[in-house]
Design a protein around this motif. Structure first.
Motif, PDB file in Angstrom:
ATOM      1  N   GLY A  42      41.827  -1.401 -15.731  1.00 44.59           N
ATOM      2  CA  GLY A  42      41.102  -0.148 -15.535  1.00 44.59           C
ATOM      3  C   GLY A  42      41.261   0.401 -14.131  1.00 44.59           C
ATOM      4  N   SER A 186      37.931   4.456 -17.496  1.00 45.21           N
ATOM      5  CA  SER A 186      36.738   3.861 -18.093  1.00 45.21           C
ATOM      6  C   SER A 186      37.056   3.189 -19.421  1.00 45.21           C
ATOM      7  CB  SER A 186      35.670   4.942 -18.301  1.00 45.21           C
ATOM      8  OG  SER A 186      35.285   5.511 -17.076  1.00 45.21           O
ATOM      9  N   ALA A 189      39.593   0.048 -18.965  1.00 42.52           N
ATOM     10  CA  ALA A 189      38.982  -1.089 -18.288  1.00 42.52           C
ATOM     11  C   ALA A 189      38.386  -2.100 -19.257  1.00 42.52           C
ATOM     12  CB  ALA A 189      37.902  -0.602 -17.327  1.00 42.52           C
TER      13      ALA A 189
END
Length: 268
Positions: A42, A186, A189
């Protein structure tokens, strides 16, 4: 999640333009003195997204990212440098190299493709998963140690089975302290978690770490949840494969593949 004032509610803290320090929340499942690859994957996407955000609007979108893990991921400061390998207005290739103690530990290549309106011909992606709000949490930390796994909210669509699990994953933590993350960072990750949700054999008896992660996307992911519809196969000669259909709350967004090195746990 807050385990004390000394540990930020994030996986990383920025040191300068190119360097980042992991927190205890990024610690690995196989070895708590190493990184879990998921937040590092991420972070790489975060660096790429910030580079793209500095450009004029309307540029190409992240459509594939492939990570090669070159060696041990120490729970230590890292540096990330990004360069353009193939420039272009509609198709572009970037490469990111992560170094720890001046040694390359990850090489990632990201294909960027121009976005345009193809809604009239869109199709073939499949059905949505049951919404995560309707599902009960699964204490994944009972199966795996490490700060990263402890930080997650995991909600299986059905009871996990050996080699086959569909689950939602989310986290309350920031990727980098004090910095908003874009939709790709986001989402990405959490993707490497796939190899841990559908284990075929007990991780106390067998090791099956992945040495890569490749993600293909057919649209931009949205929301705080990463959906993992995952199948794990072990071959007869030490190789394995974790294959995942990726979802967000609107439906499928792409696929992920991870090649595994399968071997008995020493002393098991």
């Amino acid at each position: 999640m807050n385990t004390g004032s000394a540990v930020p509610d994030s996986y990383y803290v920025r040191i300068d333009e190119h360097r980042f320090k992991p927190t205890a929340h990024a610690s690995g499942a196989w070895d708590e003195n190493e990184l879990h690859f998921s937040p590092l994957g991420g972070l790489i996407a975060h660096v790429v997204e910030r580079r793209l955000a500095a450009r004029p609007q309307g540029g190409p979108a992240l459509s594939r990212i492939s990570y090669d893990i070159l060696g041990r991921l120490a729970l230590d400061e890292c540096e990330i440098r990004v360069e353009t390998i193939r420039p272009g207005r509609t198709i572009e290739l970037l490469e990111a190299v992560v170094t720890v103690a001046d040694r390359p530990v990850v090489r990632a290549r990201a294909w960027l493709l121009a976005e345009q309106d193809t809604a009239a011909v869109a199709g073939g992606a499949g059905d949505r998963l049951t919404a995560p709000e309707r599902l009960a949490p699964w204490p994944m930390a009972e199966l795996w140690p490490g700060g990263y796994i402890a930080s997650l909210d995991v909600r299986p669509v059905a009871p996990p089975r050996p080699g086959r699990t569909t689950a939602w994953v989310s986290t309350p933590l920031a990727l980098v302290a004090g910095e908003p993350s874009g939709p790709y960072a986001s989402y990405l990750a959490l993707v490497d978690t796939a190899n841990g949700i559908a284990v075929r054999e007990s991780p106390t008896r067998w090791m099956f770490p992945n040495v890569d992660l490749t993600v293909h996307l057919h649209r931009r992911p949205e929301g705080a949840w990463t959906g993992l519809d995952t199948t794990v196969v072990f071959g007869p000669s030490g190789q394995g494969l974790t294959s995942t259909v990726l979802h967000d709350v609107r439906g499928p967004v792409g696929r992920a593949e991870q090649i595994l090195t399968v071997r008995p746990m020493p002393g098991a």
